[in-house]
Design a protein around this motif. Structure first.
Motif, PDB file in Angstrom:
ATOM      1  N   UNK A  36      44.722  36.979  10.327  1.00  0.00           N
ATOM      2  CA  UNK A  36      43.967  38.078   9.704  1.00  0.00           C
ATOM      3  C   UNK A  36      42.507  38.134  10.135  1.00  0.00           C
ATOM      4  N   UNK A  37      41.881  36.976  10.347  1.00  0.00           N
ATOM      5  CA  UNK A  37      40.462  36.963  10.697  1.00  0.00           C
ATOM      6  C   UNK A  37      40.241  37.498  12.104  1.00  0.00           C
ATOM      7  N   UNK A  38      41.151  37.183  13.006  1.00  0.00           N
ATOM      8  CA  UNK A  38      41.032  37.715  14.360  1.00  0.00           C
ATOM      9  C   UNK A  38      41.208  39.230  14.350  1.00  0.00           C
ATOM     10  N   UNK A  39      42.145  39.707  13.517  1.00  0.00           N
ATOM     11  CA  UNK A  39      42.340  41.150  13.409  1.00  0.00           C
ATOM     12  C   UNK A  39      41.089  41.825  12.863  1.00  0.00           C
ATOM     13  N   UNK A  40      40.394  41.136  11.961  1.00  0.00           N
ATOM     14  CA  UNK A  40      39.157  41.687  11.408  1.00  0.00           C
ATOM     15  C   UNK A  40      38.124  41.887  12.511  1.00  0.00           C
ATOM     16  N   UNK A  41      38.008  40.889  13.384  1.00  0.00           N
ATOM     17  CA  UNK A  41      37.063  41.012  14.496  1.00  0.00           C
ATOM     18  C   UNK A  41      37.459  42.154  15.423  1.00  0.00           C
ATOM     19  N   UNK A  42      38.754  42.255  15.679  1.00  0.00           N
ATOM     20  CA  UNK A  42      39.224  43.277  16.610  1.00  0.00           C
ATOM     21  C   UNK A  42      39.029  44.682  16.044  1.00  0.00           C
ATOM     22  N   UNK A  43      39.293  44.844  14.752  1.00  0.00           N
ATOM     23  CA  UNK A  43      39.252  46.172  14.155  1.00  0.00           C
ATOM     24  C   UNK A  43      37.834  46.617  13.807  1.00  0.00           C
ATOM     25  N   UNK A  44      37.008  45.668  13.331  1.00  0.00           N
ATOM     26  CA  UNK A  44      35.676  46.037  12.864  1.00  0.00           C
ATOM     27  C   UNK A  44      34.560  45.614  13.814  1.00  0.00           C
ATOM     28  N   UNK A  45      34.938  44.866  14.848  1.00  0.00           N
ATOM     29  CA  UNK A  45      33.969  44.423  15.850  1.00  0.00           C
ATOM     30  C   UNK A  45      32.800  43.676  15.207  1.00  0.00           C
ATOM     31  N   UNK A  46      33.115  42.848  14.218  1.00  0.00           N
ATOM     32  CA  UNK A  46      32.089  42.038  13.561  1.00  0.00           C
ATOM     33  C   UNK A  46      32.266  40.583  13.964  1.00  0.00           C
TER      34      UNK A  46
ATOM     35  N   UNK B  62      62.618  26.812  17.935  1.00  0.00           N
ATOM     36  CA  UNK B  62      62.193  28.061  18.564  1.00  0.00           C
ATOM     37  C   UNK B  62      60.909  27.847  19.363  1.00  0.00           C
ATOM     38  N   UNK B  63      59.976  27.113  18.786  1.00  0.00           N
ATOM     39  CA  UNK B  63      58.702  26.840  19.455  1.00  0.00           C
ATOM     40  C   UNK B  63      58.929  25.980  20.697  1.00  0.00           C
ATOM     41  N   UNK B  64      59.774  24.985  20.567  1.00  0.00           N
ATOM     42  CA  UNK B  64      60.005  24.048  21.674  1.00  0.00           C
ATOM     43  C   UNK B  64      60.637  24.725  22.885  1.00  0.00           C
ATOM     44  N   UNK B  65      61.331  25.842  22.662  1.00  0.00           N
ATOM     45  CA  UNK B  65      62.003  26.532  23.767  1.00  0.00           C
ATOM     46  C   UNK B  65      61.197  27.700  24.327  1.00  0.00           C
ATOM     47  N   UNK B  66      59.997  27.911  23.805  1.00  0.00           N
ATOM     48  CA  UNK B  66      59.168  29.016  24.285  1.00  0.00           C
ATOM     49  C   UNK B  66      58.733  28.800  25.730  1.00  0.00           C
ATOM     50  N   UNK B  67      58.520  29.925  26.425  1.00  0.00           N
ATOM     51  CA  UNK B  67      57.945  29.884  27.771  1.00  0.00           C
ATOM     52  C   UNK B  67      56.501  30.375  27.764  1.00  0.00           C
ATOM     53  N   UNK B  68      56.208  31.320  26.868  1.00  0.00           N
ATOM     54  CA  UNK B  68      54.859  31.877  26.798  1.00  0.00           C
ATOM     55  C   UNK B  68      54.401  31.925  25.343  1.00  0.00           C
ATOM     56  N   UNK B  69      53.121  31.598  25.138  1.00  0.00           N
ATOM     57  CA  UNK B  69      52.568  31.547  23.786  1.00  0.00           C
ATOM     58  C   UNK B  69      51.164  32.132  23.780  1.00  0.00           C
ATOM     59  N   UNK B  70      50.895  32.940  22.753  1.00  0.00           N
ATOM     60  CA  UNK B  70      49.552  33.491  22.562  1.00  0.00           C
ATOM     61  C   UNK B  70      49.218  33.391  21.083  1.00  0.00           C
ATOM     62  N   UNK B  71      48.178  32.624  20.773  1.00  0.00           N
ATOM     63  CA  UNK B  71      47.739  32.453  19.389  1.00  0.00           C
ATOM     64  C   UNK B  71      46.270  32.828  19.311  1.00  0.00           C
ATOM     65  N   UNK B  72      45.965  33.817  18.484  1.00  0.00           N
ATOM     66  CA  UNK B  72      44.585  34.277  18.343  1.00  0.00           C
ATOM     67  C   UNK B  72      44.138  34.051  16.907  1.00  0.00           C
ATOM     68  N   UNK B  73      43.226  33.102  16.766  1.00  0.00           N
ATOM     69  CA  UNK B  73      42.700  32.757  15.451  1.00  0.00           C
ATOM     70  C   UNK B  73      41.271  32.273  15.623  1.00  0.00           C
TER      71      UNK B  73
END
Length: 562
Positions: free
Chosen positions: A413-423, A444-455
């Motif tokens: 949620x905090x990353x979305x706040x930055x993206x939406x309000x540019x604060x 599920x995590x162990x079998x991933x090939x690509x991961x993107x975490x924005x926080x």
């Protein structure tokens, strides 16, 4: 004629025929002075002769004709009626049938203008097709139909619902039952009805009922047209060769097609399913079928009559994806913990935590139950979760098929706040640490090939993130990274599957052993340092480690740096 001669010489008004202990009993009622007489038959041939003689000589109309014999005796009744010169006049007929197709051969010898009521004792199953002849046989709309069941089942109720289409024939349908199985008849029909007793109801096919939205009053000829698509063979080919179809729209066409689709359980072949919950007033869903660029958008809006839109969204998702066998290319769940209608300069305190969207928790709890109810794990190639907390991710991730999930993207949620309000002046006191350790333990995590975490604050240590099986990573922002973490990643990522890793961090704790272990950097640009290591098993590919304000691991070609 011998048995008839023993009876009173007066017109017969009613006859009741039943069977008990291999003995057939015929009870006859006569006109004034009222009396009745009972005859018993021990041999079927004797009864057959009597019935034929009685029906051939019956000239006055019968008020009641009750025939409660086993199916094999229905042929005796048919043959006896066939022997008459004219059609039998009877006001009420009671038949015990297991096959409704037995009705047409009997009714062709009855006077349609005299008959007012048909009472049928039905077995557990009966075929609606057996009533098709009635449209041409009785058009007055004055016929009363009474159905008697020992146990009434869902299929019986569905068939009765179809009988409501026959309003040109029936004016009233009475339903009697001793017991019902799961589905209460009083709760099944959505047209007005009268409850006659605890176990009986009456549906009047009045003009008011005929206009009810749930009753599309079709002539049988129109219903037959719908039955073409209600045929599993025809519908199966339509679904097979047409490929792109909308499950919900098909099911809403008519009861026949709905039943057919539910029976066939077709794979909707959905490619992308996205649910966007931006406010508590409206939710939108986008559904795209694999191989087609256009998608269907569904808007759910909160009104006075429909306040619980979350349940509607969940119900549609379950119905549409219930029989999805192919792998979804992408599943997107977008939430908002902030009021997206707020002004960019609105005071921060009004945005959190009072504006946290309570629907998110309710939605994800219901979404989890839907995934758990499936006969098999939902196959998804890429999962996108926007504006979710770590505990929210665990409501979805463990219930997807780990063999198919390759990509995961998470925005808190905090990353979305930055993206939406540019604060960027979001107070540290309001930033909740984002712990991904639990999700990193899932298959599920162990079998991933690509991961993107924005926080804005990932609290989990690098070595507990279980990243070494991945080929592409973008993580922002890790609270702390050490020289040991970089050495650990280098040792575990130095494989041919490496593509690109980017890890942003707040604090770097450097140790002299980094240079001791890696040697001096190949290149330096101010605080930026670069190292290169050959990747075993590749054609001169190198691992590039780029350490500055962020940490990069990337597979590059040797000739570029050789």
């Amino acid at each position: 004629m011998s048995r008839l001669r023993t009876l009173p010489n007066r017109p017969t008004t009613a006859i009741e025929i039943s069977e008990e202990n291999s003995k057939i009993r015929a009870k006859l009622h006569f006109e004034k002075p009222y009396e009745n007489a009972t005859l018993e038959f021990f041999e079927p041939e004797e009864f057959e002769e009597f019935l034929k003689d009685f029906l051939v000589n019956q000239e006055t109309p019968l008020r009641v004709f009750k025939f409660e014999l086993a199916d094999l005796k229905m042929k005796i009744l048919q043959d006896s009626l066939k022997s008459r010169i004219s059609l039998l006049q009877v006001r009420r007929i009671f038949l015990d049938v297991s096959d409704t197709h037995q009705l047409a051969p009997i009714f062709q010898y009855l006077n349609s203008y005299s008959l007012k009521k048909v009472i049928l004792r039905i077995d557990e199953e009966f075929d609606i097709e057996g009533f098709k002849f009635l449209e041409n046989w009785k058009r007055s709309g004055l016929l009363i139909l009474a159905l008697k069941f020992k146990n009434i089942y869902l299929e019986n109720l569905k068939s009765i619902n179809k009988l409501l289409y026959y309003w040109s024939t029936f004016r009233q349908i009475d339903i009697f039952y001793d017991n019902y199985n799961k589905y209460d008849p009083c709760e099944f029909f959505d047209v007005p009805f009268e409850k006659l007793s605890e176990n009986s109801i009456r549906i009047e096919l009045s003009p008011r009922n005929r206009l009810a939205p749930s009753l599309v009053k079709l002539k049988l000829s129109n219903e037959m047209s719908l039955k073409v698509l209600g045929n599993p063979l025809v519908m199966g080919n339509v679904l097979k060769y047409f490929k792109a179809f909308d499950i919900q729209s098909l099911r809403k066409t008519c009861n026949g097609i709905r039943s057919c689709v539910d029976h066939l359980k077709p794979d909707p072949q959905i490619g992308i399913y996205g649910i966007y919950m931006k406010t508590d007033e409206s939710i939108s869903a986008n559904v795209r079928v694999s191989g087609y660029r256009n998608c269907k958008s569904i808007l759910y809006e909160r009104t006075e009559d429909s306040k619980d839109i979350v349940s509607k969204v969940l119900a549609d998702f379950e119905t549409i994806t219930k029989h999805q066998k192919t792998c979804l290319e992408e599943l997107r769940l977008f939430f908002s913990y902030y009021n997206l209608t707020g002004e960019p300069n609105e005071p921060l305190r009004t945005l959190i935590p009072e504006r946290l969207n309570p629907m998110t928790s309710k939605f994800l709890a219901g979404f989890k139950e839907i995934l758990k109810r499936r006969s098999g794990l939902l196959k998804v190639k890429k999962l996108d979760l926007f504006s979710v907390r770590a505990e929210d991710v665990m409501q979805v991730l463990p219930y997807l098929d780990p063999k198919y999930l390759e990509k995961l993207e998470i925005n808190d949620p905090h990353y979305e706040y930055l993206r939406l309000y540019n604060r960027r002046n979001y107070p540290d006191a309001l930033k909740i640490p984002y712990d991904i350790e639990e999700m990193a333990k899932t298959e599920q995590w162990k079998n991933l090939k690509e991961l993107e975490v924005k926080s804005e604050r990932i609290s989990t240590p690098i070595q507990k993130m279980n990243l070494t099986n991945l080929s592409k990573i973008y993580i922002t922002t890790v609270a702390r990274i050490t020289s040991n973490d970089i050495i650990f990643l280098k040792e575990n990522l130095l494989t041919p599957k490496l593509k690109r890793f980017i890890i942003c961090f707040k604090t770097f704790v450097e140790d002299p052993q980094l240079n001791d272990f890696f040697g001096p950097p190949r290149n330096t640009f101010g605080t930026r340092r670069l190292w290169y290591f050959p990747i075993p098993g590749t054609n001169r590919e190198m691992m590039e480690i780029d350490l500055s304000q962020n940490l990069y691991f990337e597979s590059v070609n040797y000739y570029r740096y050789g």
